[in-house]
Design a protein around this motif. Structure first.
Motif, short mmCIF file in Angstrom:
data_model
loop_
_atom_site.label_atom_id
_atom_site.label_comp_id
_atom_site.label_asym_id
_atom_site.label_seq_id
_atom_site.Cartn_x
_atom_site.Cartn_y
_atom_site.Cartn_z
N ALA A 1 0.81 -1.22 0.00
CA ALA A 1 0.00 0.00 0.00
C ALA A 1 0.85 1.27 0.00
N ASP A 2 2.12 1.16 0.39
CA ASP A 2 2.98 2.35 0.36
C ASP A 2 3.62 2.58 -1.01
N GLY A 3 3.32 1.70 -1.96
CA GLY A 3 3.83 1.88 -3.31
C GLY A 3 5.32 1.65 -3.46
N SER A 4 5.93 1.00 -2.48
CA SER A 4 7.39 0.90 -2.48
C SER A 4 7.95 -0.04 -3.55
N ARG A 5 7.13 -0.98 -4.04
CA ARG A 5 7.63 -1.83 -5.11
C ARG A 5 6.51 -2.55 -5.85
N GLU A 6 6.89 -3.10 -7.01
CA GLU A 6 5.96 -3.90 -7.80
C GLU A 6 6.36 -5.37 -7.64
N ILE A 7 5.36 -6.22 -7.40
CA ILE A 7 5.66 -7.64 -7.21
C ILE A 7 4.75 -8.49 -8.09
N GLY A 8 5.34 -9.51 -8.68
CA GLY A 8 4.54 -10.48 -9.44
C GLY A 8 3.86 -9.90 -10.67
N VAL A 9 4.51 -8.89 -11.28
CA VAL A 9 3.90 -8.29 -12.48
C VAL A 9 4.10 -9.23 -13.66
N HIS A 10 3.02 -9.56 -14.32
CA HIS A 10 3.14 -10.37 -15.54
C HIS A 10 2.05 -10.01 -16.54
N THR A 11 2.32 -10.40 -17.79
CA THR A 11 1.48 -9.99 -18.92
C THR A 11 1.04 -11.22 -19.69
N LEU A 12 -0.23 -11.24 -20.09
CA LEU A 12 -0.72 -12.31 -20.97
C LEU A 12 -1.62 -11.67 -22.02
N PRO A 13 -1.76 -12.33 -23.17
CA PRO A 13 -2.68 -11.79 -24.18
C PRO A 13 -4.11 -11.75 -23.64
N THR A 14 -4.86 -10.71 -24.00
CA THR A 14 -6.24 -10.55 -23.52
C THR A 14 -7.16 -11.60 -24.14
N ARG A 15 -6.94 -11.90 -25.41
CA ARG A 15 -7.80 -12.82 -26.18
C ARG A 15 -9.28 -12.47 -26.02
N ALA A 16 -9.59 -11.21 -26.31
CA ALA A 16 -10.97 -10.74 -26.15
C ALA A 16 -11.95 -11.50 -27.05
N VAL A 17 -11.47 -12.06 -28.14
CA VAL A 17 -12.37 -12.79 -29.06
C VAL A 17 -13.01 -13.99 -28.38
#
Ligand code: ZN
Length: 326
Positions: free
Chosen positions: A21-37
């Motif tokens: 909550a103090d914004g001190s770091r980012e953890i476990g950030v990952h990206t996947l395709p949305t595949r909205a179709v």
């Protein structure tokens, strides 16, 4: 320590991560395709899996228990109804009146907050990025479209029905190009990625010589804004002219924002902003010619600093703005 999960929903990719909550770091950030179709249900299921993965990573790295997660902030393309947590319509994702907030909240068993994706990106830059600490911020997100966010007196400004900040759809030419929103002459119709490519194609069609002909392997349909920037960097006159025009169009939009809101910082983020000095130098000069001097002198016009994570970081901040965590 409490943790908040940020979800950034894009037409192409989903970005999920967590922050204390103090914004001190980012953890476990990952990206996947949305595949909205595959449909809205499939996207919600994918978000649920990504949130679980992030919770697992945070638990592993910090020893945090599930009870330490306060909730989920979600940034989504709009327009949307924040109070009801509903996405009213998203052409890119094909959603209509979709109760995204509650669907995600139910799926992960945590409270959730929904806000516009570009609002979130602006909030992220104001919290921890290029506009850190500024009270009055205008954010532009430049990509396939042009999104925007307004932070006035330290808080996101949503307006009467959550439309505020749609600065890509301010009219810069009264009888201008048709925009995807149905209006004519919107900034987005001139300076979004596809519009930049379209202007380059038009210049090529007039027969001006350019290395773009070679870069697109003879197929003008393959030209992208990134390709135009590459050509401009290689000294191509046609591409340089297209970049200069892009700076001019954006400057009209930025100057309008300066005269209306008198911000401390204007942040331009996203793919189109990656052009660096070849974009920002002429843009700042044109803004100086157009806007009131005290507004220009008070304002920094800067590229975003958080790159791919601004939306996720801002989604966390949007949650914290509604649910302050001790
Ligand atoms: Zn428009």
């Amino acid at each position: 320590m409490r943790y908040v999960i940020g979800v950034d929903i894009g037409g192409t990719n989903l970005v999920v991560g967590a922050m204390p909550a103090d914004g001190s770091r980012e953890i476990g950030v990952h990206t996947l395709p949305t595949r909205a179709v595959l449909g809205a249900d499939a996207v919600v299921e994918r978000i649920r899996e990504m949130v679980e993965t992030t919770i697992g990573t945070v638990a592993q790295e910090t020893g945090a228990t599930r009870a330490q997660f306060a909730g989920v902030g979600i940034g989504s393309p709009g327009p949307l109804d924040r109070e009801r947590g509903i996405v009213i319509v998203t052409p890119n994702l094909g959603w209509k009146d979709f109760p995204l907030r509650d669907r995600v909240s139910d799926a992960v068993g945590l409270p959730a907050v929904l806000d516009n994706d570009a609002n979130c990106a602006t909030l992220g830059e104001a919290w921890l990025g290029a506009a850190k600490g500024a009270r009055n911020v205008v954010g532009f997100t430049l990509g396939t479209g042009i999104g925007g966010g307004l932070i006035l007196n330290g808080r996101l400004y949503h307006g009467a029905s959550d439309v505020a900040g749609e600065i890509g759809h301010m009219t810069i030419e009264a009888n201008g190009r048709k925009c995807g929103c149905g209006n004519y002459g919107c900034l987005e119709a001139y300076a979004a990625g596809p519009a930049i490519a379209a202007r380059a194609r038009e210049a090529m069609a007039r027969g001006e010589p350019t290395v773009l002909a070679e870069l697109c392997e003879g197929d003008p349909a393959r030209i992208t804004a990134a390709m135009v920037y590459r050509a401009s960097d290689r000294g191509d006159a046609l591409a340089a002219e297209v970049v200069k025009d892009t700076a001019r169009f954006l400057a009209v939009g930025v100057a309008n924002m300066l005269n209306v809101f008198n911000p401390d910082v204007v942040v331009l983020a996203g793919g189109v902003a990656l052009a660096g000095d070849s974009l920002f130098v002429p843009l700042r000069a044109e803004v100086r010619r157009r806007a009131f001097r005290p507004a220009v002198d008070a304002c920094q016009i800067v590229p975003g600093a958080l790159n791919g994570s601004a939306g996720m970081v801002g989604a966390v901040a949007a949650f914290l703005a509604e649910h302050p965590v001790a």
